[in-house]
Design a protein around this motif. Sequence first.
Motif, short mmCIF file in Angstrom:
data_model
loop_
_atom_site.label_atom_id
_atom_site.label_comp_id
_atom_site.label_asym_id
_atom_site.label_seq_id
_atom_site.Cartn_x
_atom_site.Cartn_y
_atom_site.Cartn_z
N GLU A 151 0.85 -1.19 0.00
CA GLU A 151 0.00 0.00 0.00
C GLU A 151 0.88 1.23 0.00
O GLU A 151 1.86 1.31 0.74
CB GLU A 151 -0.91 -0.02 1.22
CG GLU A 151 -1.93 1.10 1.26
CD GLU A 151 -2.88 0.94 2.44
OE1 GLU A 151 -3.85 0.17 2.31
OE2 GLU A 151 -2.63 1.57 3.48
N THR A 153 0.61 5.58 0.05
CA THR A 153 -0.33 6.66 0.38
C THR A 153 0.17 8.01 -0.11
O THR A 153 1.37 8.19 -0.36
CB THR A 153 -0.57 6.73 1.90
OG1 THR A 153 0.69 6.96 2.55
CG2 THR A 153 -1.17 5.43 2.42
N GLY A 154 -0.77 8.94 -0.23
CA GLY A 154 -0.43 10.31 -0.61
C GLY A 154 0.03 10.44 -2.05
O GLY A 154 0.86 11.29 -2.36
N THR A 184 -7.88 4.50 -3.95
CA THR A 184 -8.90 5.05 -3.04
C THR A 184 -8.60 6.52 -2.77
O THR A 184 -7.56 6.84 -2.17
CB THR A 184 -8.90 4.27 -1.72
OG1 THR A 184 -9.04 2.88 -1.97
CG2 THR A 184 -10.04 4.75 -0.82
N HIS A 186 -8.16 10.12 -1.15
CA HIS A 186 -8.08 10.73 0.17
C HIS A 186 -8.92 12.00 0.19
O HIS A 186 -9.19 12.59 -0.85
CB HIS A 186 -6.63 11.15 0.50
CG HIS A 186 -5.71 10.03 0.79
ND1 HIS A 186 -6.05 8.93 1.53
CD2 HIS A 186 -4.41 9.85 0.44
CE1 HIS A 186 -5.02 8.12 1.64
NE2 HIS A 186 -4.01 8.64 0.97
N VAL A 187 -9.27 12.44 1.38
CA VAL A 187 -9.78 13.80 1.55
C VAL A 187 -8.55 14.70 1.65
O VAL A 187 -7.78 14.62 2.60
CB VAL A 187 -10.64 13.93 2.82
CG1 VAL A 187 -11.07 15.38 3.01
CG2 VAL A 187 -11.86 13.02 2.72
N SER A 188 -8.33 15.50 0.63
CA SER A 188 -7.10 16.30 0.58
C SER A 188 -7.42 17.79 0.66
O SER A 188 -8.52 18.23 0.27
CB SER A 188 -6.32 16.00 -0.70
OG SER A 188 -7.13 16.13 -1.84
N ALA A 196 -4.47 10.08 -3.30
CA ALA A 196 -5.15 8.80 -3.20
C ALA A 196 -4.23 7.77 -2.56
O ALA A 196 -3.00 7.93 -2.54
CB ALA A 196 -5.61 8.31 -4.57
N ARG A 197 -4.83 6.71 -2.06
CA ARG A 197 -4.10 5.55 -1.57
C ARG A 197 -4.13 4.47 -2.65
O ARG A 197 -5.18 4.19 -3.23
CB ARG A 197 -4.73 5.02 -0.28
CG ARG A 197 -4.03 3.79 0.28
CD ARG A 197 -4.60 3.40 1.64
NE ARG A 197 -5.97 2.93 1.55
CZ ARG A 197 -7.03 3.61 1.98
NH1 ARG A 197 -6.88 4.80 2.52
NH2 ARG A 197 -8.26 3.11 1.86
#
Length: 362
Positions: A151, A153-154, A184, A186-188, A196-197
Motif C-alpha cells: 500500500e 499513500t499520498g 482510493t 483521500h480527503v485532501s 489517493a491511496r
Amino acid sequence: MSAQPEPALLHSEEEEALRAAVRDLLTDHCDPAGVLTRTETAAPHDVSLWKALADSMGLAGLLIPEELGGQGATHREAAVVVEELGRAVAPVPYLTSAVVATEALLACGADELLGELASARTVAVLAVGLHVAPGGAVPGVRLEKGALHGELTGIADASVADMLLVPGDDGDLYAVRAADATVTPHVSLDLTRPLARVTLDGAPGRRLGAAEPAVRRALRAGAGLLASEQLGLADWLLTETVRYLKERKQFNRQVGGFQALKHRLARLWLEVAGLRAAARSAADALATGADTDVAVAVAQAYAARVAVHAAEEALQLHGGIGMTWEHPVHLYLKRAKADSIAYGAAGTHRAALADLVDLRAP
C-alpha cells in the motif's frame, strides 16, 4: 578552472510565445468559476483541458525526445507551462505525469511508455508520496512470485492515471496498470490536485530499471518545476489583489491608496520578484545540468513561504468581498499550502542546501 556560465534568466521569444498560447488556452477553458464548480464534484480533474493541452498543443510530450514522438524541449519551456498552469490553478495532471513520471521513464530508458505519454494515450504517475523530497526515503512494495503487494499513500493524481510507476522492495521500478490496482481517494486540502491511496494485491508489474536513480531524478525535476507553479500562484494572487484594491473604495477613497496597504503590496512584489529569479534559475539548471541540486534546493527553500504569504495577503486584502468560498482565492491558498510540503518542505531543502555548500549549522 573555467567559470560556470551564468544562468539565462530571461525568457526567449519562443518561450514567451509558448506562454501566450498556454495562457490563451487556459483563458478559454479554465476560468475560475469553472474550477470552483469542478472541485465540488466527484471528478475534480478537467479531462477536456488535459486533452487540449496534450493533444492540441502536444505539451504532454514536451520533455520527451522527438524521436519518441515528443517535442524535445527543455525544462525551461516546461517551467513556462507549469507557471501558467499555476496561475490558473488548473486541475490537470501535468506536473505529475508530463514532468515527474516522464523524468522517471527517461532515467529508465522506457521508450515505449514514453511514446504513449507523448501521444497523450497514457497518463502516468510516480507512486511515491507527494511529500517525499529528492533523496528522501522511498517505501517500496513487496515483490512476491513476480507480483506486487503493498500500500502506498499520498499519491497525487493517481485517480486519473492509466499507469503507475511503483518502486519495489528489490530496488527496481515497475510499471503497473492502474486497472490492476485499487485507487482510493483521500480527503485532501488541495481539491485541484487530489491524493489517493494505492493498494496492490498481486498486481503484475513490468520491470523498468533501478528505482533509486529514477525516483531521485524525477523528484528533483518535480521540486525544481514546482517553484514555477508556486511563482504562477503568487503572481496571479498579487496581480488580482492589486486590481481589486484599485477598484474597491472605502470612505470615498480607493482602498489601494492607503499607505499601509501599499507597503504590504510592495513587500509582496519584492518577494515575488525574488521567487521569479529562483524558479527561473532552477529551471535553467535542470535544463543545463549546472549546479542543479543547489539551484533546486534554493528555489524550494524560498518558494513555499512566498506563495503562502501571497495567498494569505490576498485573502485578507479581499476582505469584505463576500463568502470566501465564492471567490477563487481560497483555491490558491489551498494549493499554496499543499505545495509547501510537496516534494519536500522548505526546511528539508534548507538542510540539503547546507550539506551541498558545506555550511551546516554548528
